[in-house]
Structure formats: C-alpha cells, structure tokens
Design a protein around this motif. Structure first.
Motif, short mmCIF file in Angstrom:
data_model
loop_
_atom_site.label_atom_id
_atom_site.label_comp_id
_atom_site.label_asym_id
_atom_site.label_seq_id
_atom_site.Cartn_x
_atom_site.Cartn_y
_atom_site.Cartn_z
N CYS A 121 44.89 48.93 46.97
CA CYS A 121 43.56 49.07 46.37
C CYS A 121 43.59 47.92 45.09
CB CYS A 121 43.29 50.37 45.78
SG CYS A 121 41.71 50.57 45.21
N GLY A 122 42.95 46.76 45.22
CA GLY A 122 42.80 46.05 44.20
C GLY A 122 43.44 44.63 44.05
N SER A 163 42.54 41.23 41.74
CA SER A 163 43.66 41.01 40.66
C SER A 163 44.12 39.62 41.00
CB SER A 163 44.62 42.07 40.71
OG SER A 163 44.03 43.41 40.37
N GLY A 164 44.04 38.96 41.82
CA GLY A 164 44.67 37.85 42.08
C GLY A 164 46.11 37.56 42.67
N GLN A 197 47.11 38.96 45.63
CA GLN A 197 47.38 39.17 47.17
C GLN A 197 48.24 38.04 47.59
OE1 GLN A 197 46.47 41.49 49.26
NE2 GLN A 197 48.04 40.67 50.56
N CYS A 255 46.71 49.25 41.30
CA CYS A 255 46.69 48.71 40.12
C CYS A 255 47.54 49.55 39.17
CB CYS A 255 45.28 48.55 39.57
SG CYS A 255 43.99 47.28 40.21
N PHE A 256 48.31 49.00 38.43
CA PHE A 256 48.93 49.58 37.37
C PHE A 256 47.79 50.36 36.21
CE2 PHE A 256 52.16 50.43 34.40
CZ PHE A 256 51.97 49.99 33.06
N ARG A 257 48.21 51.52 35.69
CA ARG A 257 47.11 52.02 34.95
C ARG A 257 46.14 52.79 35.55
NH1 ARG A 257 48.38 48.75 29.66
NH2 ARG A 257 47.34 47.03 30.64
N PHE A 287 50.58 46.79 40.41
CA PHE A 287 50.73 45.59 39.95
C PHE A 287 49.72 45.27 38.69
CE2 PHE A 287 47.88 46.07 43.42
CZ PHE A 287 46.73 45.90 42.59
N THR A 288 49.70 44.35 38.05
CA THR A 288 48.90 43.87 37.14
C THR A 288 48.55 42.24 37.62
OG1 THR A 288 50.38 42.76 35.50
CG2 THR A 288 49.91 45.11 35.08
N GLU A 289 47.88 41.36 36.87
CA GLU A 289 47.56 40.15 37.23
C GLU A 289 48.76 39.30 37.19
OE1 GLU A 289 46.31 41.77 34.96
OE2 GLU A 289 45.47 40.34 33.04
N ILE A 339 40.79 34.96 45.01
CA ILE A 339 40.77 35.02 43.38
C ILE A 339 42.04 35.01 42.85
CG2 ILE A 339 40.64 37.11 41.94
CD1 ILE A 339 37.96 37.93 43.03
N THR A 340 42.09 34.31 41.65
CA THR A 340 43.38 34.02 41.12
C THR A 340 43.63 34.95 39.87
OG1 THR A 340 42.50 32.58 39.41
CG2 THR A 340 43.00 31.75 41.52
N PRO A 341 44.89 35.13 39.68
CA PRO A 341 45.10 35.98 38.33
C PRO A 341 44.39 35.54 37.24
CG PRO A 341 47.21 35.30 39.26
CD PRO A 341 46.06 34.60 39.85
N PRO A 376 40.94 38.45 36.48
CA PRO A 376 41.15 39.62 35.43
C PRO A 376 41.14 39.18 34.03
CG PRO A 376 42.73 39.66 37.28
CD PRO A 376 41.96 38.55 37.24
N SER A 434 43.69 45.89 36.55
CA SER A 434 43.39 44.49 36.73
C SER A 434 42.38 44.21 37.67
CB SER A 434 44.72 43.62 37.15
OG SER A 434 45.25 44.36 38.28
N GLY A 435 42.47 45.11 38.82
CA GLY A 435 41.40 45.17 39.89
C GLY A 435 40.26 45.27 39.35
N ARG A 449 37.07 42.58 39.52
CA ARG A 449 35.67 42.60 40.14
C ARG A 449 34.94 42.47 39.15
NH1 ARG A 449 38.54 46.73 43.85
NH2 ARG A 449 37.50 46.59 45.64
#
Lengths: 412, 150
Positions: free
Chosen positions: A12-13, A17-18, A20, A85-87, A115-117, B48-50, B53, B66-67, B71
């Motif tokens: 999910c996400g 978050s960039g 993938q 997503c983390f958190r 994960f985070t970005e 989409i890149t980091p 976020p 971050s998701g 978004r």
C-alpha cells in the motif's frame, strides 16, 4: 542460468512514495522478479470480508485479498514481500497479520517492510536476497553437517571473521576489526589457517557472507556468496545443536540487528534493522569507552549492577549518550550504568524488532554482543526465557558459510 | 465552464457527467479496471519519484506517511484548482476507488474547507436511488453553469 524467483508484492503506497522503482531494482539485483497477484475487483471485497480484518483503505483490502489468493494456491509465487508506509497504524496492523497468516498457512518465505520516500534499493537488497535464497536454496539450507575442508568468511560492518571447518569440526578461527574489506578478510583467513595448521590450497570450498561478501567472494573465488540472514541463522542453529524443530535467532550486530525464526534449520520470517545505532552493539562500545573499560569487560561489570536504578533510553544513540552522561553525573555506580545500557539495548531490540517475528523457543543469541553477559541476561528477562548462547557464537556467519559451502564440494 | 473536482477522482462516470454538462472534471485520469495487476487499485500511470512526498509536505506534515504525501502531491494541485466539487460517499469499487483511506479523508477535508460549491451524495443502492443520483448531479452541474456564466 536459474529461473527468476517470483516475488509477490503485497503493498500500500510504494508507487506514490516513489519507492516502487527501488523495490524493482533490489529484486533485479538478486535475479528476482516482483509481480502483483492478478485479482478480480469482485474478489477484493470477498477476500477482505472472509479474512475478517475490517480495514478502511482499499489498497490494504487488495493486499489482504492477494494474500488469501497466494495461501489458497490460486496464485503461484516463490516468495512474498509485504510493504506499507512507515507510521501508518492501519497498514502496520495489516502487514503484521498478513505476514503471520502467510507464514502459518504456507511455506512461502515472507518479509515485511515499512518504507518512507528515503527507502533505497540498497536498504532492501539483503532482505530481497534472503527471500530469494530461501526460495532457491532450500535443499542447501537443509544441510546439517559440514564435510571436507571448508572456509567461511564473514565480512561484517564492525568485525571480519573466518572459520575453517574439517569434517564437521571447527579447527581454525580468525577475528579482526573491519578496516579495508579485502585486507581484513585476508588477515582473518591467515589467522584461521595458522590455527588450523592447514594450507590455503587444501581448502575444498569457500563461503562468504556479510556486507563485504561480494567483494571478498570474488577475491577468493568463493563457491558460495550468501547474505547474512540465512547464513547466520544456519550457523546459529548448527552451533546450538537445534537443527530440528523451531528456534529464534537474535543477532545484535555492530550496526544493525537481525531476528530470525527458524524451522528445521530453514529460516522462516525475519526482521532486520534498528532505527538507530542506539539499538545495536555500537551503543555498548560507546558505553564501555565512557566507563573506561574494554568492551570485553562490560558484560561482567553489568552483571554486578542493577539496571533498573538508572533510567536509560537508547532509542537514539544521542539520547542514550545523554542518559549515560546524566547518570554518571548524578553519581550512579558504573555497574548500574553498565547494566542499564545492556537493558536499554535489549529493550530496543525487543520493542522494535521482536514484535515483527513470533518468538519460538529456544532463543539463540549470537554475534559478538552475545558475549556480553549483561545483554544476554537483559534479553532473557525481557523475553522471560532462557537464552542459549552457543560456543563460537561470534562466528556464526563464518560457520554458516563454511557449513553450507561444503554442499558445493561435490558439485551440489 | 467550471473546474469540478470529482471524488472519487478515479470515477470515469462522474468525469463523463461533468464533461457532458459543459464543465471540466478534475480527476486522476485513471480508470478502475476489472482485474488489478498494479501495486494498488489506482496506481499512477506515470513514474512518481521520492520527490513527490516532499512536494506533498504542502498539504501534510512530515510525520504523515510517505504514501499520503505522495498522493497529495498529485491531488493537492487539483484541489487548489477546483471551483466546485462532487463527493460520493462509499462508492462501489467499480464506480471509482482511491486506495488510501487516510488520503481520502484529507482530500475531502480540504474540499469542504475550501468554501466552493459542493455536492455531497450517497452512492445509490437501488434503481430508484440511481435516478435520484443522476438528477441531483445534473441539477448541481446546471446550477454551476449559471454561476459560471455570471
């Protein structure tokens, strides 16, 4: 050319978050292929309803439906990677329940990650490699005895270790702090050869593991280059003589920590990480330095102390250091501070990682930190169980490598 | 012509209705397919890149997952452009679906907080309700036309 290991992604996400792309890259590095279980829209609702966890996010419902499809055999995969997503509390609940569900109802190796970005493919690499190793080398991982003369090298972040085994016995060991990766590796190999009284030419197979495994594996023409999660857990159950039944391996390293559940010698679920160096051996090294003792003396010192008299939080090594300085400034005894530091590290591992695996006794502690009695005691108290620290516990990576490498002597 | 944010943003039916009544729909341009073969139900067609976020920090704090921020980097600018909005509650997935409930909450909050003309509708569960649904949307969009012409 082996076929690609197919890893089913439940997530999910990550695309928003960039990260993938990072997941794809990590999988590609270990010759694996990430795919997303093909599922009908109508089955999303049905799968989620049957599972019984009433989450709100549609993508989490999708992950649940996909997990059911995998377990029920409607979709074929070699391994499962769960990422959210983390958190996110809702996602954390789903991730944990799906990991447990898949592990208990199938033989698929599964790992979960938040994960985070900022998550990179490098961060994911060892986890991906462990998944593919379990999927590809299950037969090798089932090996229980070492044969011939083999060499295992564990190129860790803090120390480099080597072990020479001959006909299921450890005959030589070597240990050095890690500086230049290749130089350290050559040094420990020389030490092990000297102790064993064996020439390098007599070695029949070589295995490498740890952070520098690729570099030294290439240098030594190793037959086996394998990540530390599977190798360390294999070495642990071998040394602890627990290759049948279930067990949990805890390895608190110099920079990160690993917790691995093992069933009949084959790893099941695992976590790897630690938010900060405060929950690793690094904090204990710093503690020993502050207390003016060698790291080898920290354990006995801690055993004399009362940890609960000193509040300490190594959630972050900066906060941990503050607690340490404050305690000493207030006149706390060195023994109490040492015990508190051990308890704090154990507590962080307990809180941050052991909640992500289901503890199975016996619990086997390994790695250099398992030689710190105060830490072992603290972990035992938190887990309310007797901790097993096998002989040569700091060499589990090397032993695991040497053991598994013997599988290559006859072209296995 | 009025720019109308449609929620769920993936609703092709809503998008079509808005366009048919002479307005510009603001949505994700992603249709919900019968079979899902992407990471999520409404995964973006573009990479989409980091960095996304980080752009999302305009709408959500750094502690937000971050998701969600990623978004919001996609939907936030559309909300800012929106001159009206239609929000459908609890729609069937095939009608339109957005994968993250937390983001969905935030999007709806921002739309309601904007003070723009807004139509709140329950997703119809019967033919009779369906007729009423279409009539309500038509009436709302027609009213916007009047406002837009002013």
């Amino acid at each position: 050319m082996t076929e690609k290991v197919r890893i089913a992604q439940l997530s999910c996400g990550p695309e928003y978050s960039g990260v993938q792309k990072e997941i794809y890259d990590a999988a590609a590095m270990v010759d694996a292929e990430v795919f997303f279980p093909d599922i009908a829209l109508a089955d999303v609702q049905q799968g989620f309803s049957e599972f019984g966890l009433d989450v709100r996010s549609p993508d989490l419902k999708l992950a649940i439906a996909r997990a059911k499809a995998l377990v029920e055999g409607r979709i074929d995969a070699d391994a499962v990677f769960i990422a959210t997503c983390f958190r996110c509390a809702e996602a954390a609940i789903v991730r944990n329940e799906l990991r447990r569900y898949i592990h208990e109802n199938s033989t698929l190796p599964v790992v979960s990650y938040s994960f985070t970005e900022r998550t990179t493919s490098g961060t994911l690499l060892t986890r991906m490699e462990a998944l593919t190793t379990i999927a590809r080398r299950r037969a090798l991982l089932a090996r229980e005895e070492q044969e011939g003369i083999t060499l295992g090298i564990d190129s860790g972040s803090s120390t480099t270790k080597a072990v020479i085994m001959k006909d299921n016995e450890i005959v030589g060991t070597g240990w050095l702090p890690t500086t230049e990766v290749l130089k350290s590796a050559e040094g420990v190999v020389d030490l092990a050869l000297q102790e064993a009284g064996i020439r390098f030419e007599d070695i029949e197979a070589i295995g490498t593991t740890g952070y520098g495994r690729y570099l030294i594996g290439k240098k030594f023409n190793a037959q086996l280059i394998q990540e530390e999660l599977t190798v360390n857990s294999k070495g642990a159950v071998y040394l602890a003589d627990r290759q049948h039944g279930s067990a949990t391996v805890i390895d608190i390293g110099g920079m990160d920590n690993k917790a691995i559940t093992v069933q009949d010698g084959i790893p099941g679920t695992f976590t790897m990480g630690g938010i900060c160096a405060g929950a690793s051996g690094r904090f204990l090294e710093m503690t020993a330095k502050r207390l003016g003792v060698d790291i080898t003396e920290l354990g006995p010192l801690a055993m004399k102390g009362m940890g609960d008299t000193v509040p300490m939080n190594s959630y972050c090594i900066v906060f941990g250091t503050q607690s340490l300085v404050n305690a000493l400034a207030e006149g706390s005894a060195r023994e109490d501070v040492a015990a508190a530091a051990c308890h704090s590290v154990a507590e962080q591992v307990f809180e941050q990682q052991l909640q992500e695996v289901d503890i199975k006794e016996p619990v086997i502690m390994v790695g250099g930190t398992s030689l710190i009695q105060g830490l072992v005691r603290a972990m035992g108290e938190l887990l309310q169980t007797e901790i097993v620290v096998p002989p040569y516990s700091q060499y589990i990576g090397s032993v695991g490598s040497a053991l598994l490498a013997s599988g290559f002597i006859r072209g296995e | 012509m009025v720019k109308v944010f449609i929620y769920p943003a993936t609703s092709l039916i809503l998008s079509d209705m808005v366009a048919r009544f002479g307005h510009e729909p603001l949505g994700s341009a992603i249709g919900i397919r019968e079979r899902i073969q992407t990471p999520g139900i409404e995964s973006p067609p573009l990479q989409i890149t980091p960095e996304e976020p980080k752009k999302g920090l305009k709408w959500a704090a750094v502690e937000v997952p971050s998701g969600v921020r990623g978004r919001m980097a996609v939907y936030g600018p559309l909300i800012e452009e929106a001159e009206a909005a239609i929000i459908i509650k609890d729609p069937d997935y095939a009608f339109g679906c957005m994968g993250c409930a937390r983001t969905n909450e935030l999007i709806q909050f921002h739309l309601r907080h904007k003070g723009i003309p807004l139509l709140d509708l329950d997703y119809p569960t019967s033919d009779e309700e369906g007729v009423g649904f279409v009539a309500a949307v038509k009436e709302f969009l027609t009213g916007l036309k009047t406002e837009g012409s002013a």
